[in-house]
Design a protein around this motif. Structure first.
Motif, PDB file in Angstrom:
ATOM      1  N   LYS A 212       0.923  -1.311   0.241  1.00 34.43           N
ATOM      2  CA  LYS A 212       0.063   0.075   0.156  1.00 34.43           C
ATOM      3  C   LYS A 212       0.784   1.121  -0.203  1.00 34.43           C
ATOM      4  CE  LYS A 212      -4.087  -1.950   0.133  1.00 34.43           C
ATOM      5  NZ  LYS A 212      -4.824  -1.974  -0.984  1.00 34.43           N
ATOM      6  N   GLU A 213       1.905   1.158   0.818  1.00 36.63           N
ATOM      7  CA  GLU A 213       2.844   2.250   0.750  1.00 36.63           C
ATOM      8  C   GLU A 213       3.483   2.632  -0.777  1.00 36.63           C
ATOM      9  OE1 GLU A 213       4.023   5.586   2.527  1.00 36.63           O
ATOM     10  OE2 GLU A 213       2.816   3.895   3.516  1.00 36.63           O
ATOM     11  N   PRO A 214       3.614   4.016  -1.233  1.00 34.38           N
ATOM     12  CA  PRO A 214       4.151   3.884  -2.526  1.00 34.38           C
ATOM     13  C   PRO A 214       5.924   3.653  -2.489  1.00 34.38           C
ATOM     14  CG  PRO A 214       2.890   5.887  -1.847  1.00 34.38           C
ATOM     15  CD  PRO A 214       2.866   4.949  -0.925  1.00 34.38           C
TER      16      PRO A 214
ATOM     17  N   ARG B 170       5.538   8.372  -6.835  1.00 36.23           N
ATOM     18  CA  ARG B 170       4.855   9.519  -6.399  1.00 36.23           C
ATOM     19  C   ARG B 170       5.403  10.674  -7.197  1.00 36.23           C
ATOM     20  NH1 ARG B 170       1.459  10.613  -2.271  1.00 36.23           N
ATOM     21  NH2 ARG B 170       2.039   8.760  -1.129  1.00 36.23           N
ATOM     22  N   ILE B 171       4.749  11.458  -7.838  1.00 33.67           N
ATOM     23  CA  ILE B 171       5.167  12.639  -8.685  1.00 33.67           C
ATOM     24  C   ILE B 171       4.479  14.064  -7.921  1.00 33.67           C
ATOM     25  CG2 ILE B 171       5.879  11.232 -10.634  1.00 33.67           C
ATOM     26  CD1 ILE B 171       3.312  12.387 -11.819  1.00 33.67           C
ATOM     27  N   GLY B 172       5.330  14.932  -8.253  1.00 34.01           N
ATOM     28  CA  GLY B 172       4.846  16.297  -7.924  1.00 34.01           C
ATOM     29  C   GLY B 172       3.732  16.646  -8.985  1.00 34.01           C
ATOM     30  N   THR B 173       3.036  17.727  -8.392  1.00 34.73           N
ATOM     31  CA  THR B 173       1.880  18.109  -9.240  1.00 34.73           C
ATOM     32  C   THR B 173       2.285  19.893  -9.203  1.00 34.73           C
ATOM     33  OG1 THR B 173       0.517  18.769  -7.418  1.00 34.73           O
ATOM     34  CG2 THR B 173       0.300  16.680  -8.550  1.00 34.73           C
TER      35      THR B 173
ATOM     36  N   ARG C 297       1.044  13.157  -6.431  1.00 35.65           N
ATOM     37  CA  ARG C 297       0.001  12.274  -6.750  1.00 35.65           C
ATOM     38  C   ARG C 297       0.494  11.148  -6.946  1.00 35.65           C
ATOM     39  NH1 ARG C 297      -0.662  10.522 -11.860  1.00 35.65           N
ATOM     40  NH2 ARG C 297       0.354  11.775 -13.518  1.00 35.65           N
ATOM     41  N   LEU C 298      -0.167   9.876  -7.082  1.00 33.33           N
ATOM     42  CA  LEU C 298       0.546   8.642  -7.128  1.00 33.33           C
ATOM     43  C   LEU C 298       0.554   8.172  -8.824  1.00 33.33           C
ATOM     44  CD1 LEU C 298      -1.349   6.758  -4.309  1.00 33.33           C
ATOM     45  CD2 LEU C 298       1.014   7.168  -4.446  1.00 33.33           C
ATOM     46  N   THR C 299       1.611   7.479  -9.099  1.00 32.18           N
ATOM     47  CA  THR C 299       1.909   7.317 -10.628  1.00 32.18           C
ATOM     48  C   THR C 299       0.770   6.039 -11.072  1.00 32.18           C
ATOM     49  OG1 THR C 299       3.471   5.865 -10.133  1.00 32.18           O
ATOM     50  CG2 THR C 299       4.168   8.324 -10.474  1.00 32.18           C
ATOM     51  N   ASP C 300       0.903   6.013 -12.259  1.00 38.60           N
ATOM     52  CA  ASP C 300       0.070   4.983 -12.927  1.00 38.60           C
ATOM     53  C   ASP C 300       0.868   3.510 -12.661  1.00 38.60           C
ATOM     54  OD1 ASP C 300      -1.978   6.412 -14.176  1.00 38.60           O
ATOM     55  OD2 ASP C 300      -0.744   6.464 -15.978  1.00 38.60           O
TER      56      ASP C 300
END
Length: 175
Positions: free
Chosen positions: A107-109, A114-117, A123-126
């Motif tokens: 569950k933990e990325p 994780r990328i910046g907006t 947000r979490l990546t595909d």
């Protein structure tokens, strides 16, 4: 009390072991009124006395019959099948526990998921969501394998409704 019996214990053991050896010779005393009395010694005044020697030929371990041997072989084969099924079910249950643990731990990325907006958040990546799908699919597959190994009917995936019974569909709910 026990201390007083210690000297007599060897004598008691000899008496207990020797008893069956002496008891093998029995007497059957038939009295004048027809009563039959069995004992270690003939009864005085008996009309007839017979010596009986205990037969040990029909006691002890005997060979099994072909029918018993076949039944034993069948039971052993059935037990082996049950043990294989139990081992398979235990292995499948363990694989399910490992898959569920991997899903919970996943569950933990991971780094790079994780990328910046533009607004300064993240947000979490595909890649994260694909990994979650793979972990969930692995849990579902392990669950199906465990149910199959236990002989239980397969359950639909979480959140899915079971298929309608044959002959029923949407029309069954319109009534």
């Amino acid at each position: 009390m026990i201390e007083g019996l210690k000297p007599a214990l060897p004598l008691l053991a000899v008496a207990l072991l020797a008893g069956p050896a002496f008891a093998q010779l029995q007497y059957k005393s038939i009295m004048s009124d027809g009563r039959v009395v069995y004992g270690d010694a003939p009864v005085p005044g008996a009309a007839k006395v017979e010596k009986l020697k205990a037969s040990t030929a029909d006691q002890g371990i005997t060979a099994s019959t072909p029918r018993e041997a076949a039944a034993l072989k069948q039971m052993e084969a059935e037990r082996a099948v049950r043990e294989r099924k139990d081992a398979s079910a235990a292995s499948a249950d363990e694989a399910l526990r490992r898959a569920e643990a991997a899903l919970a731990a996943g569950k933990e990325p991971l780094p790079g998921e994780r990328i910046g907006t533009a607004g300064g958040g993240s947000r979490l990546t595909d890649a994260y969501w694909e990994r979650q799908k793979r972990l969930a699919a692995a849990v579902e597959q392990a669950r199906r394998n465990a149910e199959s190994a236990r002989g239980a009917p397969a359950q639909p995936p979480f959140g899915a409704s079971p298929p309608p019974a044959s002959g029923q569909g949407f029309d069954a709910f319109k009534k």
